[in-house]
Design an enzyme around this catalytic site. Structure first.
Site, PDB file in Angstrom:
ATOM      1  N   LYS A 171       0.892  -1.170  -0.009  1.00 33.96           N
ATOM      2  CA  LYS A 171       0.036  -0.186  -0.020  1.00 33.96           C
ATOM      3  C   LYS A 171       0.822   1.029   0.080  1.00 33.96           C
ATOM      4  O   LYS A 171       1.546   1.630   0.933  1.00 33.96           O
ATOM      5  CB  LYS A 171      -0.901  -0.105   1.395  1.00 33.96           C
ATOM      6  CG  LYS A 171      -2.055   0.660   1.103  1.00 33.96           C
ATOM      7  CD  LYS A 171      -2.256   2.007   0.575  1.00 33.96           C
ATOM      8  CE  LYS A 171      -1.867   3.187   1.813  1.00 33.96           C
ATOM      9  NZ  LYS A 171      -1.846   4.258   1.146  1.00 33.96           N
ATOM     10  N   GLY A 222       6.534   5.962   7.912  1.00 35.32           N
ATOM     11  CA  GLY A 222       5.828   6.782   7.941  1.00 35.32           C
ATOM     12  C   GLY A 222       5.970   7.607   9.205  1.00 35.32           C
ATOM     13  O   GLY A 222       6.933   7.647  10.141  1.00 35.32           O
ATOM     14  N   GLY A 227       2.331   5.453  13.122  1.00 34.02           N
ATOM     15  CA  GLY A 227       2.947   4.386  13.635  1.00 34.02           C
ATOM     16  C   GLY A 227       2.339   3.694  14.917  1.00 34.02           C
ATOM     17  O   GLY A 227       2.025   2.663  15.041  1.00 34.02           O
ATOM     18  N   GLU A 244       9.101   2.003  11.040  1.00 32.69           N
ATOM     19  CA  GLU A 244      10.249   3.132  10.833  1.00 32.69           C
ATOM     20  C   GLU A 244       9.447   4.342  10.744  1.00 32.69           C
ATOM     21  O   GLU A 244       9.124   4.599   9.927  1.00 32.69           O
ATOM     22  CB  GLU A 244      10.904   2.762   9.472  1.00 32.69           C
ATOM     23  CG  GLU A 244      11.647   1.408   9.387  1.00 32.69           C
ATOM     24  CD  GLU A 244      12.688   1.363  10.617  1.00 32.69           C
ATOM     25  OE1 GLU A 244      13.386   2.440  11.066  1.00 32.69           O
ATOM     26  OE2 GLU A 244      13.164   0.123  10.918  1.00 32.69           O
ATOM     27  N   CYS A 278      14.017  10.861   6.883  1.00 32.48           N
ATOM     28  CA  CYS A 278      13.623  10.622   8.379  1.00 32.48           C
ATOM     29  C   CYS A 278      15.157  10.501   9.010  1.00 32.48           C
ATOM     30  O   CYS A 278      15.264  10.832  10.311  1.00 32.48           O
ATOM     31  CB  CYS A 278      13.030   9.324   8.637  1.00 32.48           C
ATOM     32  SG  CYS A 278      13.892   7.881   7.782  1.00 32.48           S
ATOM     33  N   GLN A 325       2.713  19.432   3.263  1.00 29.42           N
ATOM     34  CA  GLN A 325       4.005  19.505   3.927  1.00 29.42           C
ATOM     35  C   GLN A 325       4.449  20.864   3.771  1.00 29.42           C
ATOM     36  O   GLN A 325       5.141  21.392   4.541  1.00 29.42           O
ATOM     37  CB  GLN A 325       4.824  18.375   3.145  1.00 29.42           C
ATOM     38  CG  GLN A 325       6.297  18.271   3.849  1.00 29.42           C
ATOM     39  CD  GLN A 325       6.272  17.604   5.370  1.00 29.42           C
ATOM     40  OE1 GLN A 325       5.438  16.420   5.446  1.00 29.42           O
ATOM     41  NE2 GLN A 325       6.732  18.279   6.346  1.00 29.42           N
ATOM     42  N   GLU A 377       9.418  16.926  14.569  1.00 27.80           N
ATOM     43  CA  GLU A 377       9.974  16.539  13.100  1.00 27.80           C
ATOM     44  C   GLU A 377       9.605  17.572  12.100  1.00 27.80           C
ATOM     45  O   GLU A 377       8.223  17.612  12.002  1.00 27.80           O
ATOM     46  CB  GLU A 377       9.841  15.273  12.624  1.00 27.80           C
ATOM     47  CG  GLU A 377      10.374  14.721  11.436  1.00 27.80           C
ATOM     48  CD  GLU A 377      10.211  13.462  10.945  1.00 27.80           C
ATOM     49  OE1 GLU A 377       8.892  13.006  11.065  1.00 27.80           O
ATOM     50  OE2 GLU A 377      11.146  12.514  10.597  1.00 27.80           O
TER      51      GLU A 377
HETATM   52  O1  TXE Z   1       2.734  10.100   6.314  1.00 25.20           O
HETATM   53  P1  TXE Z   1       1.723   9.006   6.808  1.00 25.20           P
HETATM   54  P2  TXE Z   1       2.280  11.303   5.680  1.00 25.20           P
HETATM   55  C1  TXE Z   1       6.322  12.235   8.557  1.00 25.20           C
HETATM   56  C2  TXE Z   1       6.748  13.433   8.133  1.00 25.20           C
HETATM   57  C3  TXE Z   1       5.658  14.091   7.652  1.00 25.20           C
HETATM   58  C4  TXE Z   1       4.495  13.183   8.300  1.00 25.20           C
HETATM   59  C5  TXE Z   1       3.390  13.166   7.237  1.00 25.20           C
HETATM   60  O2  TXE Z   1       7.053  14.317   9.359  1.00 25.20           O
HETATM   61  O3  TXE Z   1       5.142  15.548   7.790  1.00 25.20           O
HETATM   62  O4  TXE Z   1       5.201  11.911   8.554  1.00 25.20           O
HETATM   63  O5  TXE Z   1       3.459  12.459   5.975  1.00 25.20           O
HETATM   64  C6  TXE Z   1      -0.435   5.550   5.438  1.00 25.20           C
HETATM   65  N1  TXE Z   1      -3.147   3.170   8.917  1.00 25.20           N
HETATM   66  N2  TXE Z   1       7.097  11.374   7.506  1.00 25.20           N
HETATM   67  O6  TXE Z   1       1.163  12.119   5.669  1.00 25.20           O
HETATM   68  O7  TXE Z   1       0.360   9.717   7.325  1.00 25.20           O
HETATM   69  C7  TXE Z   1      -0.322   6.419   4.388  1.00 25.20           C
HETATM   70  O8  TXE Z   1      -1.573   6.263   3.255  1.00 25.20           O
HETATM   71  C8  TXE Z   1      -2.612   2.641   8.050  1.00 25.20           C
HETATM   72  C9  TXE Z   1       8.138  10.493   7.974  1.00 25.20           C
HETATM   73  O9  TXE Z   1       2.750  10.987   4.172  1.00 25.20           O
HETATM   74  O10 TXE Z   1       2.317   8.407   8.237  1.00 25.20           O
HETATM   75  C10 TXE Z   1       0.774   6.166   3.614  1.00 25.20           C
HETATM   76  O11 TXE Z   1       0.861   5.080   2.837  1.00 25.20           O
HETATM   77  N3  TXE Z   1      -1.939   3.396   7.060  1.00 25.20           N
HETATM   78  C11 TXE Z   1       8.615   9.342   7.132  1.00 25.20           C
HETATM   79  C12 TXE Z   1       1.642   5.924   4.815  1.00 25.20           C
HETATM   80  O12 TXE Z   1       0.844   5.412   5.807  1.00 25.20           O
HETATM   81  C13 TXE Z   1      -2.084   4.529   7.213  1.00 25.20           C
HETATM   82  C14 TXE Z   1       8.187   9.512   5.767  1.00 25.20           C
HETATM   83  C15 TXE Z   1       2.583   7.267   5.505  1.00 25.20           C
HETATM   84  O13 TXE Z   1       1.625   8.281   5.734  1.00 25.20           O
HETATM   85  C16 TXE Z   1      -2.927   5.319   8.052  1.00 25.20           C
HETATM   86  C17 TXE Z   1       7.126  10.331   5.537  1.00 25.20           C
HETATM   87  C18 TXE Z   1      -3.557   4.418   8.997  1.00 25.20           C
HETATM   88  N4  TXE Z   1      -4.446   4.929  10.029  1.00 25.20           N
HETATM   89  C19 TXE Z   1       6.646  11.180   6.273  1.00 25.20           C
HETATM   90  N5  TXE Z   1      -2.815   6.622   7.683  1.00 25.20           N
HETATM   91  C20 TXE Z   1       9.943   8.589   7.455  1.00 25.20           C
HETATM   92  N6  TXE Z   1       9.879   8.232   8.610  1.00 25.20           N
HETATM   93  O14 TXE Z   1      10.630   8.510   6.715  1.00 25.20           O
HETATM   94  C21 TXE Z   1      -1.820   6.714   6.944  1.00 25.20           C
HETATM   95  N7  TXE Z   1      -1.628   5.759   6.336  1.00 25.20           N
END
Ligand code: TXE
Length: 478
Positions: A171, A222, A227, A244, A278, A325, A377
């Site tokens: 996904k 994410g 998480g 992660e 990250c 963002q 972050e």
């Molecule tokens: O992340 P999301 P987003 C951080 C960074 C950024 C923030 C938001 O601070 O500003 O996250 O980014 C899926 N159940 N990072 O909105 O929401 C979503 O569809 C299951 C750090 O992109 O965490 C996507 O596929 N899945 C990071 C994935 O989760 C869910 C890299 C990531 O989305 C869900 C990117 C749920 N309830 C952003 N909600 C890193 N660690 O590198 C969303 N998703």
């Protein structure tokens, strides 16, 4: 790009279409993607489950060959993947193409790992018995991935999961799903049997619960709050979870640092890939003696970058990936200014020929570790400098943070470097190197709440993607 969901070896339309736009030029549409329904996600899980026994027993040599072939195809199409990635996520073309290359190398690495599948044999304490510890596939893996590495992260989760005999439902992020579509096309072309990899696109909040409940394991990259939510959702079904998450990574510069190395490592760590890593440096902790010279050089470096369209070969920093963002980053900047942080570089939108989400590389000085800019972050090209007296204070400030993913230090003193290597609370420590930019054959990840449930990449990935079985064999031979 017209992307469809991939379920049980068939490309399928969804309930509606989601459109992505080029962050370098919001007037340019990049892709239309089929949005999967919850029923599609259920079907994808069921397909992965049907395919599991066949793939888990798939001939070892054939599995290794298949992963190698997938890596070959990715490498042969790296320019095409890189271009799509640059258009959809905004990473500059050279970085985007390199990321595609990395994805190919990851498949090659895990083609080798298939042949090094772990296992142990022990003598028993009881005569006439032996013990075999074997590592079996964990089962159906849901891989939920973000937008910032839209080919590398799906690749490192899928290659490792497949190598250890698991099947997958992928996904990808709704902001940049194109590379995941290409990855599934490539795996199909490489000969992966139907159902071993499935793709569902759309809103994670809608599809997440189905995937988390239906899969045996979830590997997620994410945001930290997402998480936590996934971990909570996994509790009733006790689905195995690997997370992660975010970082607020410190980079320490000591008085004895080589100034050239310190400035370049800080600059790369902070502004490289528009700060959307990250592992990016977000808190730059500098001792008093070198502070002014270092800040002056780093601010100059910030203003030297050419910010612009990701496909322009002269561009060094691309746009911010999404409007949400971008606005979030500007919000952090405004609040830092209001809170008394002093702007040494950037802090503003950059105007360019195209209607892109361009933000100047930004540096704040005169900050302290309690300010929001140093606690949350930011995930953009923004960092704050914190002045400290000595290494002891630097270590204390670096550790005063909930997140613990990556960290770094610039010093020419071996004892200082070793002290910091030992003292750092982060999962990864860089000496005279940027906090971001990592190899794929060694463990990647941080301590909770930056990481949870075992490291990714390298042979460490086996910990999450396998389950141990201990067998006692009474052969009766003394
Ligand atoms: O992340 P999301 P987003 C951080 C960074 C950024 C923030 C938001 O601070 O500003 O996250 O980014 C899926 N159940 N990072 O909105 O929401 C979503 O569809 C299951 C750090 O992109 O965490 C996507 O596929 N899945 C990071 C994935 O989760 C869910 C890299 C990531 O989305 C869900 C990117 C749920 N309830 C952003 N909600 C890193 N660690 O590198 C969303 N998703």
């Amino acid at each position: 790009m017209n992307g469809r969901n991939f379920i049980d070896g068939r490309w399928r339309d969804g309930s509606s279409l989601d459109t992505t736009f080029n962050p370098s030029d919001l007037d340019e549409q990049v892709g239309d993607y089929a949005r999967a329904s919850r029923a599609d996600a259920e079907e994808a899980i069921a397909a992965a489950r049907r395919a599991l026994p066949g793939w888990a027993r798939f001939n070892m040599q054939a599995r290794s060959d298949l992963l190698r072939r997938a890596g070959d195809i990715i490498l042969s199409r790296a320019a095409e993947i890189g271009r799509l990635l640059a258009r959809e996520e905004g990473k500059i073309l050279s970085d985007a193409t390199a990321e595609a290359g990395r994805a190919g190398q990851l498949f090659h690495y895990y083609a080798g790992e298939v042949l090094r599948h772990p296992g142990q044999w022990y003598d028993s304490m009881r005569d006439g018995l032996n013990i075999i510890v074997s590592y079996e596939p964990v089962g159906v893996v849901a891989a939920i991935t973000p937008w910032n590495f839209p080919i590398a992260i799906p690749a490192w989760k899928c290659a490792a999961a497949l190598a250890y005999g698991n099947t997958i439902v992928l996904k990808p992020s709704e902001y940049a799903p194109g590379c995941a579509v290409m990855l599934c096309q490539i795996l199909e072309e490489a000969g992966l049997p139907a159902g071993c990899v499935n793709l569902v696109m759309g809103d994670g909040r809608e599809l997440g619960p189905v995937l988390i409940e239906g899969a045996d394991a979830v590997s997620f990259t994410g945001a930290t709050p997402t998480g936590r939510r996934i971990l909570e959702m996994a509790a009733p079904s006790m689905t195995k979870v690997q997370l992660e998450l975010g970082g607020k990574n410190p980079f320490i510069v000591l008085d004895d640092a080589d100034l050239d190395i310190a400035v370049e490592a800080a600059a790369q760590g902070t502004w490289g890939q528009t700060g959307q890593r990250c592992t990016g440096s977000e808190r730059i902790i500098v001792t008093r003696g070198i502070h002014d010279a270092f800040v002056e050089r780093l601010a100059r470096r910030a203003t030297s970058y050419r910010v612009g369209h990701a496909l322009d070969p002269d561009t060094q920093i691309g746009p911010v990936a999404t409007l949400a963002q971008f606005e979030k980053n500007l919000g952090f900047i405004e609040k830092a200014k209001a809170g008394g942080a002093e702007l040494a570089a950037g802090g503003t939108r950059v105007e360019a020929r195209s209607r892109g989400l361009y933000l100047a590389p930004t540096l704040f000085v005169g900050t302290d570790n309690g300010m929001e800019i140093n606690r949350e972050e930011v995930f953009g090209p923004v960092a704050g400098v914190i002045k400290v007296e000595d290494l002891d204070e630097a270590i204390a400030v670096a550790a005063d943070c909930e997140l613990a993913l990556s960290s770094g230090i610039a010093t020419t003193n071996l004892a200082n470097a070793e002290r910091y290597r030992r003292a750092s609370t982060a999962g990864m420590v860089m000496i005279n190197a940027p906090t971001a930019g990592l190899d794929y054959h060694v463990p990647f990840g941080g301590r909770a709440p930056s990481g949870y449930g075992g490291r990714e990449q390298g042979s460490a990935a086996a910990e999450f993607f396998t389950e141990m079985k201990t067998a006692y064999i009474n052969h009766g031979v003394m």
